[in-house]
Design an enzyme around this catalytic site. Structure first.
Site, short mmCIF file in Angstrom:
data_model
loop_
_atom_site.label_atom_id
_atom_site.label_comp_id
_atom_site.label_asym_id
_atom_site.label_seq_id
_atom_site.Cartn_x
_atom_site.Cartn_y
_atom_site.Cartn_z
N ASP A 44 0.85 -1.20 0.00
CA ASP A 44 0.00 0.00 0.00
C ASP A 44 0.88 1.25 0.00
OD1 ASP A 44 -2.58 1.58 0.65
OD2 ASP A 44 -1.17 2.20 2.20
N TYR A 49 2.91 10.01 -0.59
CA TYR A 49 4.04 9.51 0.20
C TYR A 49 5.37 9.76 -0.55
CZ TYR A 49 0.51 6.60 2.64
OH TYR A 49 -0.58 6.13 3.32
N LYS A 74 -2.95 5.79 -3.80
CA LYS A 74 -4.00 6.77 -3.49
C LYS A 74 -3.79 8.05 -4.28
CE LYS A 74 -3.63 5.00 1.21
NZ LYS A 74 -2.22 4.62 1.26
N HIS A 107 -7.54 9.62 -1.28
CA HIS A 107 -6.78 9.65 -0.02
C HIS A 107 -7.56 10.29 1.13
CE1 HIS A 107 -2.31 9.64 1.32
NE2 HIS A 107 -3.08 9.52 2.37
#
Ligand code: A2P
Length: 295
Positions: A44, A49, A74, A107
């Site tokens: 994931d 990120y 996401k 997200h």
């Protein structure tokens, strides 16, 4: 052994995955490779990120077939909107180095700009219809966000990824998910958010909880393993983050013991009702200023 969950569109997903929130890009490829080598088949990540490229690199380096790994990522809020979300898929797929993404989710609900959230979700529906993604979903949605989304879109999300560890279990969100056959997926499943720096003072580290510690000692397991077992036995997906090879392996070594009903209930009872991560209903305009790079 890989425990799989069947999503509401029939697609199967390994219940336990590796999370990479806050994994520095320079450590992420190694973490992903280590995870795939000990048996994980689900990773994931998220555009926000900043490590999708390294997830792809770890996947390729591991030598595991692309088709055997479930990749979830996401769309960040600055890419919400219909066309923007179609383009967000292109960005993510390019960075990951894949043609198809197994699960693409929104997200945040971003309720202060919900029209854009709905348009983004319609973009996900289009990507699903075109076979570019195998499943779609949301993250950090509460009951009222789900109700608002479901009223304006066609495809029920396959998953809702939320903060969920023994000190914060969001029973009403879990109930709302279950009512719509949406799988609840736990972020911070071993409670990293209860001790990560920068998320507020006076938090209690769930890894040091006495009830969980006593259960763990009884099985010769660690508190993290007990929490993951609790997540899985409650039917949830969980994506513990680690960049440490020993802890990555530890978090996957959870298929050789089973908690009793009383132990599950004892862990359920630890819920404080207090959120540790950001409240999805509190507007954070700066989120929208964060640009996700093309490459
Ligand atoms: P590290 O990456 O150094 O292992 P969560 O996924 O619940 O947010 O938890 C992630 C946090 O917990 C990270 O700080 C991670 O650090 C740490 N962590 C991961 N696995 C374990 C484990 N088995 N025991 C203790 N801490 C862990």
């Amino acid at each position: 052994m890989i425990e799989e969950l069947v999503l509401n569109n029939g697609v199967t997903m390994p219940a336990l995955g590796l999370g990479v929130f806050q994994s520095p890009p320079e450590e992420t490829a190694d973490a992903v490779e280590a995870a795939l080598k000990v048996g994980y088949r689900h990773i994931d990540t998220a555009a926000a990120y900043g490590n999708e490229r390294q997830v792809g690199e770890g996947l390729r380096r591991s030598g595991v077939d692309r088709g055997d790994v479930f990749i979830e990522t996401k769309v960040w809020v600055s890419d919400y909107g219909y066309d923007q979300t179609l383009h967000a898929f292109d960005k993510a797929a390019r960075k990951l180095g894949v043609d198809q993404i197994d699960q693409l989710i929104l997200h945040q609900p971003a309720p202060d700009r919900f029209d854009r959230t709905v348009a983004a979700y319609k973009g996900l529906e289009k990507l699903l219809a075109d076979g570019k993604v195998r499943s779609i979903g949301v993250s950090n949605f509460m009951r009222h966000h789900l109700d608002d989304l479901l009223a304006r879109t066609d495809v029920v999300p396959a998953v809702n990824q939320i903060e969920l560890h023994p000190y914060f279990t969001q029973p009403d969100v879990q109930k709302a998910d279950a009512e719509h056959a949406i799988l609840t997926q736990a972020w911070s499943p071993i409670g990293g958010i209860t001790f990560y720096p920068g998320f507020g003072e006076e938090r209690k580290n769930v890894l040091e909880d006495a009830v969980i510690g006593a259960i763990a000692a009884g099985y010769g397991k660690t508190p993290a393993q007990v929490m993951l077992r609790w997540q899985l036995q409650r039917g949830r997906s969980a994506i513990p983050k680690s960049t440490n090879p020993g802890r990555i392996a530890e978090n996957f070594d959870v298929f050789d013991f089973e908690l009793t009903g009383d132990q599950l209930a004892a862990i359920d009872a630890l819920d404080t009702g207090v959120r540790n991560g950001p409240d999805p209903d509190v507007p954070r305009p700066a989120m929208f200023d964060r640009v996700i790079p093309e490459d």
